[in-house]
Every structure is written in C-alpha cells, then in structure tokens.
Write an enzyme that holds these catalytic residues in place. Structure first.
Site, PDB file in Angstrom:
ATOM      1  N   GLY A  26       0.813  -1.205   0.000  1.00 51.80           N
ATOM      2  CA  GLY A  26       0.000   0.000   0.000  1.00 51.80           C
ATOM      3  C   GLY A  26       0.848   1.257   0.000  1.00 51.80           C
ATOM      4  N   ASP A  51      -0.585  -0.903  -4.752  1.00 53.70           N
ATOM      5  CA  ASP A  51      -1.872  -0.214  -4.679  1.00 53.70           C
ATOM      6  C   ASP A  51      -1.660   1.285  -4.507  1.00 53.70           C
ATOM      7  OD1 ASP A  51      -5.015  -0.656  -3.838  1.00 53.70           O
ATOM      8  OD2 ASP A  51      -4.107   1.001  -2.729  1.00 53.70           O
ATOM      9  N   TYR A  56      -4.093   9.976  -3.779  1.00 57.46           N
ATOM     10  CA  TYR A  56      -2.863   9.855  -2.985  1.00 57.46           C
ATOM     11  C   TYR A  56      -1.778  10.804  -3.502  1.00 57.46           C
ATOM     12  CZ  TYR A  56      -4.747   5.310  -1.376  1.00 57.46           C
ATOM     13  OH  TYR A  56      -5.509   4.299  -0.862  1.00 57.46           O
ATOM     14  N   SER A 155     -14.648   0.834  -3.775  1.00 56.24           N
ATOM     15  CA  SER A 155     -14.016   0.909  -2.463  1.00 56.24           C
ATOM     16  C   SER A 155     -14.941   1.680  -1.531  1.00 56.24           C
ATOM     17  CB  SER A 155     -12.655   1.611  -2.565  1.00 56.24           C
ATOM     18  OG  SER A 155     -11.992   1.639  -1.325  1.00 56.24           O
ATOM     19  N   ASN A 156     -15.039   1.202  -0.303  1.00 54.14           N
ATOM     20  CA  ASN A 156     -15.872   1.848   0.717  1.00 54.14           C
ATOM     21  C   ASN A 156     -17.365   1.787   0.403  1.00 54.14           C
ATOM     22  OD1 ASN A 156     -13.674   2.878   2.462  1.00 54.14           O
ATOM     23  ND2 ASN A 156     -13.182   4.126   0.660  1.00 54.14           N
ATOM     24  N   LEU A 206      -3.605  -3.064   9.815  1.00 53.35           N
ATOM     25  CA  LEU A 206      -2.771  -2.940  11.007  1.00 53.35           C
ATOM     26  C   LEU A 206      -3.324  -1.927  12.010  1.00 53.35           C
ATOM     27  CD1 LEU A 206       0.772  -3.046   9.352  1.00 53.35           C
ATOM     28  CD2 LEU A 206      -0.739  -4.933  10.018  1.00 53.35           C
ATOM     29  N   SER A 263       5.162  -0.060   4.502  1.00 52.63           N
ATOM     30  CA  SER A 263       6.334   0.217   5.320  1.00 52.63           C
ATOM     31  C   SER A 263       7.396   0.822   4.429  1.00 52.63           C
ATOM     32  CB  SER A 263       6.862  -1.068   5.974  1.00 52.63           C
ATOM     33  OG  SER A 263       8.045  -0.791   6.709  1.00 52.63           O
TER      34      SER A 263
END
Length: 308
Positions: A26, A51, A56, A155-156, A206, A263
C-alpha cells in the site's frame, strides 16, 4: 523464475482472467518524494501487487518505482498487479461528481501518470459521487471493455451501494476495497459480497497496532477503549512466534482478503510478506471474531454521506 527469489504469495481470483496477490504494497500516506524508492524496494523484496490512487497524489512516483523495480529484476509489466482508483468527486467538499465521460478521462490520466497502458484493477474510491455512482460504474464497465483495466471494482461501498448497481442491471464489481481488521469485521457486508461474488480487499489491516497512524496529520478514529486494548493481539502473535503485523495480516489472508501493508523499511516489508509459515487456529479465529468494534476507524467510516 526471473529475478531474485521471492516468497510464494497466494492469489485470490477476481474474475475469469485476473487473480490478485494476497499481499500487496500500500502507498497511502507515503510522500511523493519517498514513493518511487519505496515501491522499487517493495518489488525487490518480493511484492508483486502495488496499490495507489489518484487522490494519494503519488501515481507518477508509483509508476517510476514500478519501472525501476521491474528493470532491476528483469521482470515484465505483466509480472506486477497494479491498482489505482478514481476519485469520484464529492459535493460536500465543493466538488462536482465526475460524469461517465470524465471517469474514462480520469482513468486515462492515471495511466498516463503511471506510464502504463492498463491497470490490473481500477476502483471507484468511494461512494461520495452520490447520484453519479451508477454512471461512474457504467464507465468502469466500459473501461474494462476497452482494455484499460483487467478488473474493476469499488471501495468503501456498503450493501446499499452494491445493491444500487445491481438494481440497474449492471455487472457486480470484481472487488470492494474496505476497512477490515479484527476491530472492524463487517460480517453482514462480507456475506453479501460473497453472495454476489465480490472479492474483499482489506485496507487498514494494522489499525489495532499501537503504532498505527501516530504521526502528525495522520488521523485515527481510535476510541480510548481501543487504545486500552492495545497489546491483546500482540500477545496472541507472540504465541505464534510472529510479529503483531504478521498476525493481523494473516488474519485477513486466512479470511480470504487481499491485504495492503505499508512500510518504508525493507526488513519490515519482507516480514509483512512472509505469512506462509503459520496458520491461526480455529479457536483463536473464534476469539478474534468477538473483537469486532463496529464500522471502522479509518477516514471513511464516520462519514454520514456514505450511508446512502
């Protein structure tokens, strides 16, 4: 196999021609200046699923990172599963919802920014488009027919949004990317999606971790109760000899959801990808099922405009 050795990653089918790697990388909240290096590093350690989204503001850099990663390993474009998303326009923010024609133009603009001829999955980022949702979905069906996206989804979207598309006689989405983790399990929506053959892709996997979205400007909807519960899942993970992140990601994959960890650290990237060495027991999965805390804590969960 070309390039460096990589972990074998499970794939989930989206349609007759497309399967999504269960663990993706991500890029939400990765600054554009860090994105290209992060994506190329992710590919170098084994990720084959990236993704991003127009909103973004890092699609250009994602494309740069993909090209660098492919070149480094001697891979082809077809070796990477690439997702991006249409921002539908939200009247509540003074935006005009995009028409079908504008939706197709936005898809082409995303492809241009990334420097690719197609994406493997193109999503409507949210149902904020309101009355334009059906027209936008009709445009995505056309985008798939044109070969600009191998699979299409949303999405959503909640059950009502999905039923709206169905009521117009339109094909069901291949996927719905939604917030999913032990604190937001959405059992009714998941069951409804399974009935329609809509794959679940999890974001914010997470979220239960105490380190999730703690940086300035990264909003989190965690309640004080949730914060007090931090560590419960970490202790469960410890019993399996894995990190809390690995445990949470495995919960998603074991449920059949593709997951999208993020990450900037190569060692943690590898850890997040390495989920094949353990399974969560039936008893622990049942315990986790009792931890559901409602619709979610990420950006879209509390917006009343998404309810209809």
């Amino acid at each position: 196999m070309k390039g460096n050795s990589m972990l074998m990653i499970e794939r989930f089918p989206l349609n007759d021609d497309t399967a999504i790697p269960a663990v993706g990388f991500g890029t939400y909240l990765i600054a554009p200046g860090q994105t290209a290096d992060a994506v190329s590093t992710a590919i170098s350690v084994g990720y084959r699923h990236i993704d991003t989204a127009a909103v973004y503001d890092n699609e250009t850099e994602v494309g740069q990172g993909v090209r660098a990663g492919l070149q480094q390993l001697g891979l082809a474009r077809a070796d990477i599963f690439l997702t991006t998303k249409l921002w539908p326009g939200y009247p509540g923010w003074g935006e005009k919802p995009k028409s079908g024609e504008e939706t197709i133009a936005e898809c082409r603009a995303s492809l241009h920014r990334m420097g690719v001829e197609y994406v493997d999955l193109y999503l409507i980022h949210s149902p904020h488009g309101g009355s334009a949702r059906v027209e936008q979905w009709q445009a995505l069906v056309e985008i798939q027919r044109m070969g600009l996206a191998r699979s299409i989804g949303v999405s959503n979207f909640n059950q009502g949004h999905l039923d709206e598309l169905k009521s117009h006689g339109l094909p069901a989405p291949d996927a719905n990317q939604i917030e999913l983790h032990p604190w937001s399990q959405k059992p009714d929506l998941i069951a409804h999606m399974k009935e329609q053959g809509i794959a679940a892709i999890a974001y914010s996997s997470l979220a239960p971790m105490s380190t999730w979205r703690t940086q300035p400007g990264q909003e989190s909807g965690k309640t004080e109760t949730m914060k007090a519960e931090a560590g419960v899942l970490a202790r469960m993970a410890q019993a399996y000899g894995v990190t809390e992140a690995q445990f949470l990601l495995k919960w998603g994959v074991q449920n059949g959801y593709a997951v999208l960890p993020k990450s900037l650290n190569a060692a943690r990237m590898r850890q997040n990808l390495d989920l094949a060495g353990f399974s969560i027991s039936h008893e622990d999965m049942q315990k986790i099922a009792t931890m559901d805390r409602g619709p979610g804590i990420a950006w879209a969960s509390g917006d009343p405009s998404l309810a209809s």
